[in-house]
Write an enzyme that holds these catalytic residues in place. Structure first.
Site, PDB file in Angstrom:
ATOM      1  N   GLY A 251     -42.694 105.004 -67.150  1.00  0.00           N
ATOM      2  CA  GLY A 251     -41.439 104.758 -67.853  1.00  0.00           C
ATOM      3  C   GLY A 251     -41.698 104.210 -69.239  1.00  0.00           C
ATOM      4  O   GLY A 251     -42.764 103.639 -69.519  1.00  0.00           O
ATOM      5  N   CYS A 252     -40.734 104.368 -70.131  1.00  0.00           N
ATOM      6  CA  CYS A 252     -40.928 103.954 -71.524  1.00  0.00           C
ATOM      7  C   CYS A 252     -41.104 102.441 -71.654  1.00  0.00           C
ATOM      8  O   CYS A 252     -42.057 101.968 -72.290  1.00  0.00           O
ATOM      9  CB  CYS A 252     -39.787 104.450 -72.389  1.00  0.00           C
ATOM     10  SG  CYS A 252     -38.139 103.999 -71.816  1.00  0.00           S
ATOM     11  N   HIS A 253     -40.191 101.665 -71.044  1.00  0.00           N
ATOM     12  CA  HIS A 253     -40.337 100.203 -71.091  1.00  0.00           C
ATOM     13  C   HIS A 253     -41.633  99.776 -70.407  1.00  0.00           C
ATOM     14  O   HIS A 253     -42.346  98.889 -70.888  1.00  0.00           O
ATOM     15  CB  HIS A 253     -39.171  99.513 -70.381  1.00  0.00           C
ATOM     16  CG  HIS A 253     -37.819  99.852 -70.904  1.00  0.00           C
ATOM     17  ND1 HIS A 253     -37.360  99.421 -72.132  1.00  0.00           N
ATOM     18  CD2 HIS A 253     -36.795 100.551 -70.344  1.00  0.00           C
ATOM     19  CE1 HIS A 253     -36.118  99.853 -72.310  1.00  0.00           C
ATOM     20  NE2 HIS A 253     -35.751 100.528 -71.247  1.00  0.00           N
ATOM     21  N   ALA A 254     -41.902 100.408 -69.266  1.00  0.00           N
ATOM     22  CA  ALA A 254     -43.093 100.030 -68.491  1.00  0.00           C
ATOM     23  C   ALA A 254     -44.369 100.308 -69.258  1.00  0.00           C
ATOM     24  O   ALA A 254     -45.327  99.527 -69.192  1.00  0.00           O
ATOM     25  CB  ALA A 254     -43.097 100.781 -67.158  1.00  0.00           C
ATOM     26  N   THR A 255     -44.421 101.409 -69.990  1.00  0.00           N
ATOM     27  CA  THR A 255     -45.619 101.738 -70.769  1.00  0.00           C
ATOM     28  C   THR A 255     -45.967 100.596 -71.721  1.00  0.00           C
ATOM     29  O   THR A 255     -47.122 100.155 -71.793  1.00  0.00           O
ATOM     30  CB  THR A 255     -45.400 103.031 -71.570  1.00  0.00           C
ATOM     31  OG1 THR A 255     -45.194 104.119 -70.655  1.00  0.00           O
ATOM     32  CG2 THR A 255     -46.599 103.346 -72.452  1.00  0.00           C
TER      33      THR A 255
END
Length: 312
Positions: free
Chosen positions: A115-119
């Protein structure tokens, strides 16, 4: 050598961007489904099993259904949904995660795209947990500000239609503290618990920055210099992760962090800002690039034995 690629869900934001990355490549044959057959399970199954690599750009339930349609052992699935990011048997598509991750991705036939936030969050915390600078038991909080493209087609339409004053200001969301990226944010950093996470969507198309505040009093013996050195060592030689200078002078002189400065790249910029008692960690990326489609193409390249940056 040419490879066949199918994007299941090619009309969504991520699927369209993957198509853009791949359309001009002479080594890729893009398989396409007829518009009137998009919901035909047998035709989707045929294309999924005909592909060397199939991207799943679908809601979670549909991604699980699509994965179940694949019987060809040679087909590599790269799932852009949340469905398999902590699932057994699925490799996490973040090549820079840790030593050995690239070998895992080369061998895997089931890969979950982060995920974008997770990255951004994983990029900040994994090196510090692995290096013993942040204990796995430390309660961590994080804030992310992102462009509205991360909300998909419906949200993009809402913002671009205009006329709604609510959309003129940043909007914190996921206020039930159960954002769908939280499981992977814990699992792939080594933290014992997910962070207290506040995502914020802003009135701009794309760009994302996650910030993590730390009190040095909770990290005995740890200095800002040690944190910065851990990033420098962990990401040495990584073309898509740029560790900025400690207390980046250019940003401090400007007075503001430009959330959009990594747009149209597959890059993560990592910052360490610090006072004598506190540290602020920040990771910046394009939520449609390294936060989604760019990461998926990078992982595909790696899996196929190609240059990771091909087409990026």
């Amino acid at each position: 050598m040419n490879y066949t690629v199918y994007v299941d869900g090619q009309e969504g934001t991520t699927g369209l961007r993957i198509h853009e990355y791949l359309a001009g490549r002479s080594d890729i044959e893009l398989l396409k489904i007829a518009p009137d057959l998009r919901k035909d399970a047998s035709e989707r199954a045929r294309l999924l099993n005909a592909a060397d690599v199939a991207f799943l750009c679908l809601p979670d339930a549909a991604a699980r259904e699509a994965a179940a349609l694949v019987t060809n052992p040679k087909t590599c699935l790269i799932d852009a949904s949340t469905a398999h990011r902590t699932a057994p048997g699925w490799a996490y598509g973040f090549p820079e995660l840790a030593p050995g991750q690239r070998d895992a991705l080369r061998a895997a036939k089931r890969i979950s795209n982060p995920g974008c936030h997770a990255t951004a969050f994983v990029a900040l915390l994994r090196p510090l947990v692995d290096g013993g600078l942040v204990p796995a038991t430390l309660p961590v909080s994080a804030t992310s500000i992102t462009g509205y493209s991360g909300g998909g087609k419906k949200m993009i339409e809402q913002y671009q239609a205009g006329g709604n004053p609510e959309l003129d200001a940043p909007r914190p969301y996921a206020l039930g503290l159960a954002h769908k990226h939280l499981p992977e944010m814990a699992a792939h950093t080594g933290l014992a618990a997910a962070p207290l996470f506040v995502p914020v969507v802003g009135p701009f198309y794309k760009g994302l920055a996650v910030s993590v505040p730390l009190h040095l009093a909770q990290l005995p013996g740890v200095t800002p210099e040690a944190i910065h050195a851990a990033y420098t060592a962990h990401y040495a030689g990584e073309r898509f992760i740029r560790v900025m200078p400690l207390r980046d002078a250019a940003t401090l002189e400007h007075g503001f962090l430009d959330v959009q400065a990594a747009n149209d790249t597959n890059r993560i910029d990592v910052f360490v800002f610090a006072s004598d008692t506190q540290v602020l960690l920040v990771a910046r990326l394009d939520n449609l690039g390294k936060g989604a489609s760019g990461a998926a193409v990078q992982t595909m390249n790696l899996h196929l034995g190609l240059d990771e940056g091909l087409g990026l």
